[in-house]
Scaffold this motif. Sequence first.
Motif, PDB file in Angstrom:
ATOM      1  N   PHE A 146     -55.334  21.030  63.362  1.00  0.00           N
ATOM      2  CA  PHE A 146     -55.742  20.602  64.779  1.00  0.00           C
ATOM      3  C   PHE A 146     -57.229  20.908  65.126  1.00  0.00           C
ATOM      4  O   PHE A 146     -57.665  21.982  64.832  1.00  0.00           O
ATOM      5  N   SER A 147     -57.617  19.937  65.903  1.00  0.00           N
ATOM      6  CA  SER A 147     -59.228  20.003  66.595  1.00  0.00           C
ATOM      7  C   SER A 147     -59.221  19.897  68.100  1.00  0.00           C
ATOM      8  O   SER A 147     -58.751  18.849  68.544  1.00  0.00           O
ATOM      9  N   PRO A 148     -59.839  21.111  68.745  1.00  0.00           N
ATOM     10  CA  PRO A 148     -59.990  20.765  70.207  1.00  0.00           C
ATOM     11  C   PRO A 148     -61.332  20.197  70.285  1.00  0.00           C
ATOM     12  O   PRO A 148     -62.040  20.900  70.060  1.00  0.00           O
ATOM     13  N   GLU A 149     -61.330  18.896  70.386  1.00  0.00           N
ATOM     14  CA  GLU A 149     -62.618  18.058  70.373  1.00  0.00           C
ATOM     15  C   GLU A 149     -63.559  18.798  71.517  1.00  0.00           C
ATOM     16  O   GLU A 149     -63.325  19.061  72.609  1.00  0.00           O
ATOM     17  N   ASP A 150     -64.878  18.895  71.145  1.00  0.00           N
ATOM     18  CA  ASP A 150     -65.821  19.332  72.095  1.00  0.00           C
ATOM     19  C   ASP A 150     -65.546  20.722  72.423  1.00  0.00           C
ATOM     20  O   ASP A 150     -65.823  21.540  73.537  1.00  0.00           O
ATOM     21  N   ALA A 151     -65.173  21.528  71.549  1.00  0.00           N
ATOM     22  CA  ALA A 151     -64.830  23.011  71.412  1.00  0.00           C
ATOM     23  C   ALA A 151     -66.144  23.691  71.975  1.00  0.00           C
ATOM     24  O   ALA A 151     -66.112  24.705  72.772  1.00  0.00           O
ATOM     25  N   LEU A 174     -56.974  25.315  61.932  1.00  0.00           N
ATOM     26  CA  LEU A 174     -57.630  25.310  63.246  1.00  0.00           C
ATOM     27  C   LEU A 174     -59.260  24.848  63.139  1.00  0.00           C
ATOM     28  O   LEU A 174     -59.701  25.886  62.796  1.00  0.00           O
ATOM     29  N   ASN A 175     -59.462  23.695  63.353  1.00  0.00           N
ATOM     30  CA  ASN A 175     -60.720  23.300  63.356  1.00  0.00           C
ATOM     31  C   ASN A 175     -61.427  23.403  64.602  1.00  0.00           C
ATOM     32  O   ASN A 175     -61.152  22.894  65.386  1.00  0.00           O
ATOM     33  N   ILE A 176     -62.772  24.130  64.755  1.00  0.00           N
ATOM     34  CA  ILE A 176     -63.404  24.070  65.768  1.00  0.00           C
ATOM     35  C   ILE A 176     -64.746  23.159  65.735  1.00  0.00           C
ATOM     36  O   ILE A 176     -65.724  23.716  65.165  1.00  0.00           O
ATOM     37  N   ILE A 206     -55.984  29.107  58.583  1.00  0.00           N
ATOM     38  CA  ILE A 206     -57.310  28.978  58.506  1.00  0.00           C
ATOM     39  C   ILE A 206     -58.218  28.427  59.356  1.00  0.00           C
ATOM     40  O   ILE A 206     -57.933  27.476  60.127  1.00  0.00           O
ATOM     41  N   VAL A 207     -59.281  29.117  59.870  1.00  0.00           N
ATOM     42  CA  VAL A 207     -60.081  28.583  60.849  1.00  0.00           C
ATOM     43  C   VAL A 207     -61.127  27.866  60.164  1.00  0.00           C
ATOM     44  O   VAL A 207     -61.996  28.178  59.232  1.00  0.00           O
ATOM     45  N   SER A 208     -61.577  26.781  60.970  1.00  0.00           N
ATOM     46  CA  SER A 208     -62.523  25.874  60.284  1.00  0.00           C
ATOM     47  C   SER A 208     -63.643  25.626  61.096  1.00  0.00           C
ATOM     48  O   SER A 208     -63.567  25.625  62.316  1.00  0.00           O
ATOM     49  N   VAL A 209     -64.952  25.411  60.685  1.00  0.00           N
ATOM     50  CA  VAL A 209     -66.090  24.875  61.465  1.00  0.00           C
ATOM     51  C   VAL A 209     -66.350  23.535  61.226  1.00  0.00           C
ATOM     52  O   VAL A 209     -66.426  22.995  60.255  1.00  0.00           O
TER      53      VAL A 209
END
Length: 531
Positions: A146-151, A174-176, A206-209
């Motif tokens: 999942f990505s919260p766009e414009d995080a 969780l992609n940031i 997993i946290v992603s950038v």
Amino acid sequence: MNTNYVRIFDTTLRDGEQSPGATMTSPEKLEVARALARLGVDVIEAGFPAASPDDLEAVRRIAVEIGNSSSGKQPPAICGLARATSKDIEKAWEAVKPAAHPRIHTFIATSEIHMEHKLKMSREQVLEKARSMVSYARSLCEDVEFSPEDAGRSDPQFLYQVLEAVIEAGATTLNIPDTVGYTTPDEFGALISGIMKNVKGIENCIVSVHCHDDLGLATANSLAGINAGARQAEVTMNGIGERAGNTSLEEVVMALFTRRPVYGLETGIDTTQIMHTSKLVSNYTGIQVQPNKAIVGANAFAHEAGIHQDGMLKNHQTYEIMRPETVGAKQSLLVLGKHSGSHAFKVRLQELGFDLTDSELEKLFERFKHLADKKKDITDADLEALVSDEIYHPREIYQLDGLQVACGTMGMPTATVRLKGPEGELHVHAAVGAGPVDAAYKAVDEIVRTSNNLVEFSIRAITEGIDALGEVTVRIEGTNGSALLGPQTGTFQSRTFGGYGADTDIIVASTKAYLSALNKLLVTTEKYKSQ
Ligand code: KIV
Ligand code: ZN
């Protein structure tokens, strides 16, 4: 789980393909996906299946062919992007499900500006949509990102709430994203630290950038995020992507590799595949890599300044922090140009087989500097032409006595050449070619009759304006075996011969250059050697 392992999620085929003009055909995408698998990426985001039936089919083919191939190691996960709608999620699932490790990546914007102006949704509505769509995606596929766009521009408190909700709904990654490349490395690192500290259940994900390069900070931001605990980096080959592009794969991977003591982290990338993959992506997208691009640019391992070349010749570590072979590039290049010093000049001449005295070298170096003032890069053919003009004064067995060409769009390019031979006799021949230079060279060949291959041809204007003097250098390779002996001085060891010609007529300059190289080749043959 290896906590020191950073997953490389490649989005060249999705975010990269969103670069203006970067559209690739389905077979090209498959080829790029194959190269990415060879490179060892963990996840390939193969496209946005809801965008069109063709996109869906391209992702499906990658899922079938690349997502199942087992060349010893496990195939990469194949991921499809989906907006937070059931229709998009179904299309993404349809495309990725044939893969051994399918992944659905769904997103919705969480910044005020996106929610108010683009989505026209309240915080509550976005929160609910994110939760329900992740839950739906998870009912289809075990691996959901999942990505919260414009995080990067979202309120961190709201971000924490959304992330907690999607973790509960089953998100595994969780992609940031810093969607608009707005944050600084300190800010982005702090954003990831805040998420690691404040989001319940984050330790199971997993946290992603995912950073964009609008301020040229994408790599720095991604590394700051990794330092703060992210263990997936979303990247593209050559950094292609929307607007200024995405974080480049080669930069993140090589920073982690080259500065291992600083980061203490590893990736699964076979770095020797980087150059090949970069070239493939550049060829298929038509987006050229800038020469000074880190790692994969044409100048990344090229040295021109005399001080640098001298250092490199003594110990490559003086000016190189990684070896070109590590990234699959051929070798370091010492480019000869106006900044080069005499050390590199001498070494290159030795490599070409010239063994010159100090005074010969001194004279030549002066002429080389004059030439380098007019011409950016000095090629091997230029050097050979210089040496033969200045030192060897080769015999002119054949001389150009006349040349006439007919060319243009109305007929076949034809050249008539008149040469003065070794005894002063005249030879005339006409030939047709692919262009006027080719026709002239064919006519010369008919007279001189020495087999050779043209291996280099370069043409440039050395004065300005329409009446500029054209300068041509060529390099030929003798193919009859006798050229192996070297010219009368006995100091040439290579089988190639450089030639140089200058004239206001570029066809005349080209023919003079060819003849001068041919004359050098001829004096190595049995027939002329003893004369
Ligand atoms: O930049 C972005 O926000 C994206 C998302 C879809 C992850 O590409
Ligand atoms: Zn993006």
